[in-house]
Design an enzyme around this catalytic site. Structure first.
Site, PDB file in Angstrom:
ATOM      1  N   ARG A 130       0.861  -1.345  -0.148  1.00 14.14           N
ATOM      2  CA  ARG A 130      -0.062   0.007   0.144  1.00 14.14           C
ATOM      3  C   ARG A 130       0.689   1.178   0.020  1.00 14.14           C
ATOM      4  NH1 ARG A 130      -2.738  -3.240   3.657  1.00 14.14           N
ATOM      5  NH2 ARG A 130      -4.584  -4.126   2.799  1.00 14.14           N
ATOM      6  N   LYS A 152       4.484  11.648 -10.413  1.00 18.38           N
ATOM      7  CA  LYS A 152       3.754  11.118 -11.312  1.00 18.38           C
ATOM      8  C   LYS A 152       4.278   9.789 -11.513  1.00 18.38           C
ATOM      9  CE  LYS A 152       1.345  14.418 -14.325  1.00 18.38           C
ATOM     10  NZ  LYS A 152       1.133  14.454 -15.764  1.00 18.38           N
ATOM     11  N   GLU A 194      13.074  19.071 -23.922  1.00 17.90           N
ATOM     12  CA  GLU A 194      12.011  19.416 -22.754  1.00 17.90           C
ATOM     13  C   GLU A 194      12.574  20.452 -22.095  1.00 17.90           C
ATOM     14  OE1 GLU A 194       9.197  17.766 -22.179  1.00 17.90           O
ATOM     15  OE2 GLU A 194       9.607  16.143 -23.231  1.00 17.90           O
ATOM     16  N   LYS A 236      10.244  23.388 -13.425  1.00 14.50           N
ATOM     17  CA  LYS A 236       9.163  22.536 -13.382  1.00 14.50           C
ATOM     18  C   LYS A 236       8.803  22.381 -12.005  1.00 14.50           C
ATOM     19  CE  LYS A 236       7.178  18.101 -14.079  1.00 14.50           C
ATOM     20  NZ  LYS A 236       7.220  16.705 -14.475  1.00 14.50           N
ATOM     21  N   GLU A 246      -2.261  18.533 -11.258  1.00 11.15           N
ATOM     22  CA  GLU A 246      -2.736  18.873 -12.535  1.00 11.15           C
ATOM     23  C   GLU A 246      -4.163  19.155 -12.395  1.00 11.15           C
ATOM     24  OE1 GLU A 246      -2.201  16.239 -16.091  1.00 11.15           O
ATOM     25  OE2 GLU A 246      -0.474  17.266 -16.282  1.00 11.15           O
ATOM     26  N   ARG A 250      -0.662  23.471 -14.275  1.00 12.38           N
ATOM     27  CA  ARG A 250       0.615  22.438 -14.685  1.00 12.38           C
ATOM     28  C   ARG A 250       0.410  21.954 -16.315  1.00 12.38           C
ATOM     29  NH1 ARG A 250       2.492  17.520 -10.813  1.00 12.38           N
ATOM     30  NH2 ARG A 250       3.651  16.228 -12.342  1.00 12.38           N
ATOM     31  N   ASN A 254       2.479  20.854 -20.901  1.00  7.79           N
ATOM     32  CA  ASN A 254       2.111  20.089 -22.145  1.00  7.79           C
ATOM     33  C   ASN A 254       2.408  20.596 -23.426  1.00  7.79           C
ATOM     34  OD1 ASN A 254       0.970  17.512 -22.491  1.00  7.79           O
ATOM     35  ND2 ASN A 254      -0.885  18.552 -23.317  1.00  7.79           N
ATOM     36  N   HIS A 257       2.954  18.983 -26.869  1.00 10.35           N
ATOM     37  CA  HIS A 257       2.636  17.551 -26.667  1.00 10.35           C
ATOM     38  C   HIS A 257       1.511  17.120 -27.234  1.00 10.35           C
ATOM     39  CE1 HIS A 257       6.145  17.700 -23.943  1.00 10.35           C
ATOM     40  NE2 HIS A 257       6.082  16.322 -23.658  1.00 10.35           N
ATOM     41  N   HIS A 261       2.255  13.980 -29.300  1.00  6.39           N
ATOM     42  CA  HIS A 261       1.707  12.344 -29.096  1.00  6.39           C
ATOM     43  C   HIS A 261       0.899  11.834 -30.405  1.00  6.39           C
ATOM     44  CE1 HIS A 261       1.203  13.733 -24.444  1.00  6.39           C
ATOM     45  NE2 HIS A 261       2.376  12.956 -24.674  1.00  6.39           N
ATOM     46  N   HIS A 273      10.996  10.719 -28.129  1.00  7.32           N
ATOM     47  CA  HIS A 273       9.810  11.723 -27.661  1.00  7.32           C
ATOM     48  C   HIS A 273      10.272  12.953 -27.858  1.00  7.32           C
ATOM     49  CE1 HIS A 273       6.781  13.142 -24.969  1.00  7.32           C
ATOM     50  NE2 HIS A 273       7.705  13.571 -24.285  1.00  7.32           N
TER      51      HIS A 273
HETATM   52  N1  LIG Z   1       6.471  10.808 -14.338  1.00  8.64           N
HETATM   53  C1  LIG Z   1       6.443  11.828 -15.407  1.00  8.64           C
HETATM   54  O1  LIG Z   1       6.179  12.975 -14.841  1.00  8.64           O
HETATM   55  C2  LIG Z   1       7.320  11.775 -16.602  1.00  8.64           C
HETATM   56  C3  LIG Z   1       7.329  12.861 -17.252  1.00  8.64           C
HETATM   57  C4  LIG Z   1       8.035  12.743 -18.554  1.00  8.64           C
HETATM   58  C5  LIG Z   1       8.053  11.439 -19.081  1.00  8.64           C
HETATM   59  N2  LIG Z   1       7.853  10.432 -18.350  1.00  8.64           N
HETATM   60  C6  LIG Z   1       8.304   9.064 -18.784  1.00  8.64           C
HETATM   61  O2  LIG Z   1       9.700   8.954 -19.074  1.00  8.64           O
HETATM   62  C7  LIG Z   1       9.670   7.955 -19.982  1.00  8.64           C
HETATM   63  C8  LIG Z   1      10.986   8.213 -21.110  1.00  8.64           C
HETATM   64  O3  LIG Z   1      11.950   8.432 -20.133  1.00  8.64           O
HETATM   65  P1  LIG Z   1      13.439   8.454 -20.676  1.00  8.64           P
HETATM   66  O4  LIG Z   1      13.456   9.128 -22.157  1.00  8.64           O
HETATM   67  O5  LIG Z   1      14.323   8.629 -19.925  1.00  8.64           O
HETATM   68  O6  LIG Z   1      13.519   6.926 -21.507  1.00  8.64           O
HETATM   69  P2  LIG Z   1      14.030   5.455 -20.944  1.00  8.64           P
HETATM   70  O7  LIG Z   1      13.997   5.276 -19.365  1.00  8.64           O
HETATM   71  O8  LIG Z   1      13.778   4.366 -21.790  1.00  8.64           O
HETATM   72  O9  LIG Z   1      15.553   5.547 -21.073  1.00  8.64           O
HETATM   73  C9  LIG Z   1      16.209   5.424 -22.304  1.00  8.64           C
HETATM   74  C10 LIG Z   1      17.421   4.391 -22.459  1.00  8.64           C
HETATM   75  O10 LIG Z   1      18.393   4.698 -21.948  1.00  8.64           O
HETATM   76  C11 LIG Z   1      18.993   3.765 -21.072  1.00  8.64           C
HETATM   77  N3  LIG Z   1      19.550   4.634 -19.991  1.00  8.64           N
HETATM   78  C12 LIG Z   1      19.218   5.419 -18.757  1.00  8.64           C
HETATM   79  N4  LIG Z   1      19.978   6.271 -18.385  1.00  8.64           N
HETATM   80  C13 LIG Z   1      21.274   5.728 -19.055  1.00  8.64           C
HETATM   81  C14 LIG Z   1      22.728   6.328 -18.968  1.00  8.64           C
HETATM   82  N5  LIG Z   1      23.090   7.113 -18.181  1.00  8.64           N
HETATM   83  N6  LIG Z   1      23.441   5.641 -19.893  1.00  8.64           N
HETATM   84  C15 LIG Z   1      23.202   4.938 -20.907  1.00  8.64           C
HETATM   85  N7  LIG Z   1      21.895   4.417 -20.702  1.00  8.64           N
HETATM   86  C16 LIG Z   1      20.958   5.180 -19.889  1.00  8.64           C
HETATM   87  C17 LIG Z   1      17.496   3.257 -20.463  1.00  8.64           C
HETATM   88  O11 LIG Z   1      17.807   2.147 -19.778  1.00  8.64           O
HETATM   89  C18 LIG Z   1      16.886   3.171 -21.704  1.00  8.64           C
HETATM   90  O12 LIG Z   1      17.366   1.888 -22.485  1.00  8.64           O
HETATM   91  C19 LIG Z   1       8.364   7.399 -20.800  1.00  8.64           C
HETATM   92  O13 LIG Z   1       7.982   6.342 -20.383  1.00  8.64           O
HETATM   93  C20 LIG Z   1       7.753   8.771 -20.243  1.00  8.64           C
HETATM   94  O14 LIG Z   1       6.216   8.442 -20.217  1.00  8.64           O
HETATM   95  C21 LIG Z   1       7.243  10.429 -17.198  1.00  8.64           C
HETATM   96 ZN   LIG Z   2       7.465  15.230 -22.576  1.00 10.44          ZN
END
Ligand SMILES: NC(=O)c1ccc[n+]([C@@H]2O[C@H](COP(=O)([O-])OP(=O)(O)OC[C@H]3O[C@@H](n4cnc5c(N)ncnc54)[C@H](O)[C@@H]3O)[C@@H](O)[C@H]2O)c1
Ligand SMILES: [Zn+2]
Length: 380
Positions: A130, A152, A194, A236, A246, A250, A254, A257, A261, A273
């Site tokens: 939980r 999030k 971003e 941020k 949100e 907030r 977006n 985006h 998307h 992305h």
């Molecule tokens: N929670 C939120 O508010 C929020 C906001 C924006 C995005 N997101 C989410 O974030 C995700 C995308 O994140 P991302 O772009 O970091 O992608 P990711 O987590 O897939 O990372 C990209 C790749 O790089 C690798 N990697 C990570 N750090 C590394 C490093 N230092 N050296 C080498 N490789 C490394 C990862 O394992 C992965 O294979 C999406 O799922 C998206 O929905 C969440």
């Molecule tokens: Zn984004």
């Protein structure tokens, strides 16, 4: 004796989640004090270090060693890297593994990795017994300036991305830009989109700074990266603090985006992305100019800065009809009409006369704007 049938009505007062604050540490070398910071912010009996398998030898083993040498009882739980594993199946495998290892309620999760690790490990922490504490240690630029911050967490399903999740703020975020040294260049640029967004919606000076320092940032200069992450985190965090769940402002995060998307969906998520966001920002700036709320010339300034960041500026549009129907499915759409965050100018978002931060741009105007933006040259 109470009269039968009168029933009972009472209000249960629960403190809002966001009353608890958390520290975000941004510094080149910040990882060196990981153990002392974790012990203070998230004291626990045991620690579950959750990380994608592709950074196990790059970073996770070193972090595990640091935790253990610091006297903490820690286990490494790797999961298969990549967005396609941000699923309930991976969540089930991780929580099963934690149960097998007899992790109790007095466990804290350390989420090490990109946004996928942060969302997934954050959701594990939100749901395990939980809810247990989570410390976010982002290792991609996107995770440092975006995903790790704001609470999030969530997973993708067959019906769409991030559809199952929870707000579960971390106890601590440690963003060490030195970890970005191993990041593939495309991931660095993707995160940079971003940061450009943060400047575009909130801080014109920062927007200019990014354009001027793009070579240093892309060249992984530690001082430039530290300044970049620090400023984006500040921007941020200000929005998240004002609107943690949100309900209002907030939504400015977006910007770019809605169209991004749709472009991603249309391309079956092959498009990085950040590339989609770059194109989306240009198209949405064009839409804002056409709609009359965005200062003329804004789109051109965006294009120039994105080019310096080696990001694509022109949306690759196959068919407008397909793109428009994908946009109608966007979760920010009301009555199937997409609503966009629009800029007033670089550094400020526009509000409608009712004070709302989103606009319903007529579809023919949006179509024309996307076509105009698509002429901004070939994608990089
Ligand atoms: N929670 C939120 O508010 C929020 C906001 C924006 C995005 N997101 C989410 O974030 C995700 C995308 O994140 P991302 O772009 O970091 O992608 P990711 O987590 O897939 O990372 C990209 C790749 O790089 C690798 N990697 C990570 N750090 C590394 C490093 N230092 N050296 C080498 N490789 C490394 C990862 O394992 C992965 O294979 C999406 O799922 C998206 O929905 C969440
Ligand atoms: Zn984004």
């Amino acid at each position: 004796v109470r009269t039968p049938g009168a029933g009972l009505k009472l209000r249960v007062e629960v403190p809002p989640h966001h009353v608890r604050s958390y520290e975000v540490v941004v510094r080149a070398g910040a990882l060196d004090d990981l153990v002392s910071r974790v012990m203070l912010a998230a004291p626990a009996d045991r620690y579950a270090l959750i990380a994608p398998d592709d950074i196990v030898s790059l970073h996770a083993e070193r972090v595990l060693g640091m935790l253990r040498r610091g006297g903490l009882d820690a286990e490494l739980l790797p999961f298969p890297a990549g967005e396609k594993h941000k699923t309930r199946e991976t969540w089930a495998a991780l929580t099963d593994r934690m149960l097998e290892l007899r992790f109790g309620r007095d466990t804290a999760v350390v989420a090490l990795g990109g946004g996928v690790a942060g969302d997934l490990a954050g959701f594990v922490a939100a749901t395990y017994m939980r809810g247990i504490a989570v410390v976010q240690v982002p290792t991609t630029l996107l995770a440092m300036i975006d995903a790790a911050l704001g609470g999030k967490t969530g997973l993708d399903t067959g019906a769409g991305k991030n559809l199952v999740g929870a707000f579960h703020p971390p106890r601590l975020v440690i963003a060490d830009p030195l970890l970005l040294g191993t990041l593939p260049p495309v991931e660095l640029r993707s995160g940079l989109a971003e940061a450009v967004k943060h400047g575009a919606i909130m801080d014109a000076g920062y927007f200019e700074w990014i354009g001027a320092h793009a070579p240093a940032i892309l060249g992984l200069d530690p001082a430039a990266l530290e300044q970049l992450v620090a400023r984006s985190v500040q921007l941020k965090a200000a929005v998240v603090m004002e609107d943690p769940y949100e309900h209002g402002r907030r939504v400015v995060l977006n910007f770019g985006h809605t169209i991004a998307h749709a472009l991603e969906l249309q391309d079956d998520y092959r498009l990085p992305h950040g590339h989609a966001v770059a194109m989306g920002m240009v198209a949405e700036a064009a839409a804002g100019e056409a709609y009359g709320v965005t200062e003329p010339g804004t789109r051109e300034r965006l294009v120039e800065t994105l080019r310096r960041c080696e990001l694509p500026a022109a949306p690759v549009v196959g068919s407008w009809d397909a793109l428009a129907s994908t946009m109608r499915l966007d979760k920010k759409a009301r009555r199937a009409r997409p609503r966009l965050t629009l800029l007033e100018r670089i550094g400020a978002c526009a509000r409608d006369p009712g004070g709302r931060w989103t606009f319903e741009v007529p579809e023919n105007m949006l179509a024309a704007a996307v076509r105009l933006a698509a002429q901004d040259g070939p994608a990089v």
